[in-house]
Write an enzyme that holds these catalytic residues in place. Structure first.
Site, PDB file in Angstrom:
ATOM      1  N   ASP A 230     -24.530  22.446   4.495  1.00 43.31           N
ATOM      2  CA  ASP A 230     -23.329  23.075   5.059  1.00 43.31           C
ATOM      3  C   ASP A 230     -22.527  23.860   4.029  1.00 43.31           C
ATOM      4  O   ASP A 230     -21.294  23.924   4.088  1.00 43.31           O
ATOM      5  CB  ASP A 230     -22.424  22.025   5.719  1.00 43.31           C
ATOM      6  CG  ASP A 230     -23.074  21.366   6.928  1.00 43.31           C
ATOM      7  OD1 ASP A 230     -23.925  22.015   7.556  1.00 43.31           O
ATOM      8  OD2 ASP A 230     -22.743  20.207   7.223  1.00 43.31           O
ATOM      9  N   ALA A 231     -23.216  24.480   3.080  1.00 47.40           N
ATOM     10  CA  ALA A 231     -22.523  25.190   2.001  1.00 47.40           C
ATOM     11  C   ALA A 231     -22.988  26.632   1.847  1.00 47.40           C
ATOM     12  O   ALA A 231     -22.612  27.299   0.885  1.00 47.40           O
ATOM     13  CB  ALA A 231     -22.713  24.447   0.679  1.00 47.40           C
TER      14      ALA A 231
END
Length: 286
Positions: A230-231
Site C-alpha cells: 500500500d505504498a
C-alpha cells in the site's frame, strides 16, 4: 477533421528552456493538429512533464513513423516518452476476491463504453463470480491462493496476463498481497483500490482502524502496486465525512461507494495515458 482517432504523446525530462517549443514546432511542421495539451514543471525535481493529443488523420504518416521522427528530439532533451494510439484499446485484466462492488461497477462502465477498454479475462481466487463474468462474455479463471500455493498461483496469474496480452492488471478488491516478483515484473501496470485514504491505515481492515481512531473523514485510494504494501504511487483519492454516530458497518457501506468511483477514475486516467510516474509520485493530467 472527421476522425476522432488520436495519438497521445506523453513525456518527462529534465526541465530546461525550449521543450514546449521543440515539441510543438515538430508537430506543426508536419501539419499536426493538437487538440489537447498539458504540461507541468516540478520545481523540487527540476523535471518537466507533458501530454499532448494529436489528431491522427492530421499527420502525413502513421504512429511508427511518428515515433521514428520524434526520436532525435527525445534524445536531445533526454526524454522518457511514449506515443499511444486511441484506436488500440487497453486490455484490462481484473483480479477479484469476494467483494463484488468494484467488479460490478467496472463491468457496467465497460458494457456502457464509459470505460473504453477491453477486458480479456477476470481472475479470481474464488468461484462465486463465474456466472456473472461469463454472462458478460468474458473468460473467467479460478486461481486458488493458499499460503502453500502462492508461488504457483502467482506464476499462473502472470502466465494468464501475458497470454491475453494484458496491458494493465486491476486489483478490484483482490484481497491478496501480490509477490515481489509480480510487482517488479509489471511496474506501473498494476492498479489497486485501497479502502483508506493512504498513507493512513494501510493493510487489512482499515475501516476498523479508522473507527477505533475516531476519524471524521474516511476515503479510498487508487494507486500503483509495488512490493511495499500500500505504498505505491497514488493516482486518485476521495473522502467522505463521518461522525461519532457511525458504526464500522456504516463506514464500510459509505466506503464502497467511494471505492468504486475512485477506482474507475484512476483506471480511466491510466488507460487515457494521463498518469506520468516519477519516483513515488505521479503527475495526473485530468
Amino acid at each position: 477533421m472527421s476522425s476522432s482517432r488520436r495519438y497521445t504523446l506523453s513525456l518527462s525530462c529534465p526541465d530546461r528552456v525550449g521543450i514546449v517549443a521543440a515539441v510543438s514546432s515538430f508537430i506543426a511542421s508536419h501539419q499536426g493538429w493538437i487538440v489537447e495539451a498539458q504540461h507541468h514543471a516540478d520545481q523540487d525535481f527540476q523535471r518537466f512533464f507533458m501530454r499532448q493529443e494529436i489528431l491522427a488523420d492530421s499527420l502525413p504518416f502513421g504512429i511508427e513513423a511518428l515515433r521514428e521522427q520524434f526520436q532525435p528530439i527525445a534524445d536531445e532533451f533526454k526524454m522518457q516518452w511514449q506515443v499511444t494510439d486511441s484506436a488500440q484499446k487497453k486490455r484490462v485484466v481484473i483480479l477479484v476476491s469476494k467483494s463484488d462492488h468494484c467488479l460490478y461497477d467496472l463491468l457496467a462502465r465497460w458494457q456502457s463504453r464509459e470505460l473504453d477498454i477491453e477486458i480479456p479475462c477476470v481472475i479470481s481466487n474464488h468461484e462465486i463470480f463465474r456466472g456473472l463474468v461469463e454472462w458478460h462474455g468474458i473468460p473467467y479463471y479460478h486461481v486458488p491462493v493458499t499460503p502453500e500455493t502462492k508461488t504457483i498461483a502467482y506464476d499462473k496469474i502472470m502466465h494468464l496476463f501475458e497470454a491475453v496480452n494484458g496491458d494493465v492488471m486491476v486489483l478490484a478488491r483482490y484481497m491478496q498481497v501480490l509477490s515481489s516478483e509480480v510487482c517488479d515484473r509489471y511496474p506501473g501496470r498494476i492498479i489497486n483500490i485501497h479502502h483508506s485514504f493512504l498513507p493512513s491505515f494501510i493493510g487489512a481492515k482499515p475501516y476498523h482502524q479508522a473507527h477505533q481512531r475516531g476519524v471524521k473523514l474516511i476515503g479510498a485510494t487508487c494507486h500503483y502496486v509495488t512490493s511495499e504494501l500500500d505504498a505505491g504511487p497514488i493516482i486518485e483519492q476521495d473522502v467522505i465525512r463521518i461522525d461519532h454516530s457511525d458504526a464500522v458497518e456504516d463506514l464500510i457501506r459509505y466506503g464502497r461507494d467511494i471505492e468504486k468511483t475512485v477506482l474507475a477514475r484512476g483506471l480511466r486516467y491510466h488507460v487515457e495515458d494521463r498518469v506520468l510516474v516519477h519516483g513515488n509520485k505521479t503527475v495526473v493530467f485530468r
